[in-house]
Design a protein around this motif. Sequence first.
Motif, mmCIF file in Angstrom:
data_model
loop_
_atom_site.group_PDB
_atom_site.id
_atom_site.type_symbol
_atom_site.label_atom_id
_atom_site.label_comp_id
_atom_site.label_asym_id
_atom_site.label_seq_id
_atom_site.Cartn_x
_atom_site.Cartn_y
_atom_site.Cartn_z
ATOM 1 N N UNK A 293 3.860 8.515 -12.336
ATOM 2 C CA UNK A 293 4.702 8.018 -11.254
ATOM 3 C C UNK A 293 4.046 6.828 -10.550
ATOM 4 N N UNK A 294 4.860 5.921 -10.054
ATOM 5 C CA UNK A 294 4.350 4.705 -9.438
ATOM 6 C C UNK A 294 3.613 4.993 -8.132
ATOM 7 N N UNK A 295 4.008 6.019 -7.405
ATOM 8 C CA UNK A 295 3.387 6.333 -6.117
ATOM 9 C C UNK A 295 2.360 7.441 -6.295
ATOM 10 N N UNK A 296 1.087 7.057 -6.234
ATOM 11 C CA UNK A 296 0.015 8.036 -6.344
ATOM 12 C C UNK A 296 -0.650 8.162 -4.977
ATOM 13 N N UNK A 297 -1.173 9.325 -4.725
ATOM 14 C CA UNK A 297 -1.841 9.554 -3.450
ATOM 15 C C UNK A 297 -3.223 8.923 -3.480
ATOM 16 N N UNK A 298 -3.813 8.787 -2.297
ATOM 17 C CA UNK A 298 -5.155 8.227 -2.192
ATOM 18 C C UNK A 298 -6.164 9.110 -2.917
ATOM 19 N N UNK A 299 -5.956 10.411 -2.864
ATOM 20 C CA UNK A 299 -6.857 11.337 -3.539
ATOM 21 C C UNK A 299 -6.770 11.161 -5.060
ATOM 22 N N UNK A 300 -5.576 10.937 -5.582
ATOM 23 C CA UNK A 300 -5.424 10.712 -7.014
ATOM 24 C C UNK A 300 -6.091 9.404 -7.435
#
Length: 90
Positions: A54-61
């Motif tokens: 997915x285009x939106x990854x979290x900062x942790x990812x």
Amino acid sequence: MMFWYGNDGGVGNGWGYLLMGVGMLVFWGLVIAGLVVVFRQPERRDRVAGGMVPAHRTAQQLLAERFARGDIDETEFTGRLAALHGQKQL
């Protein structure tokens, strides 16, 4: 009685056969090139086995990806992870 113009059926000295052969090669070349363009998937760096990331990854990812690539070491990873979760570093 059939009226042929020469012995080659009106094609004329074999040039017609040559042009038909070249035309056939060009035709099939265009068909194959079109199929390659239609069915070829673009190369992307974020491809995974089952599909696309997915285009939106979290900062942790993103941080975990940097650690997995070796961009940061373990101490920097744990420090930044703690900062993300609002914990104090020890």
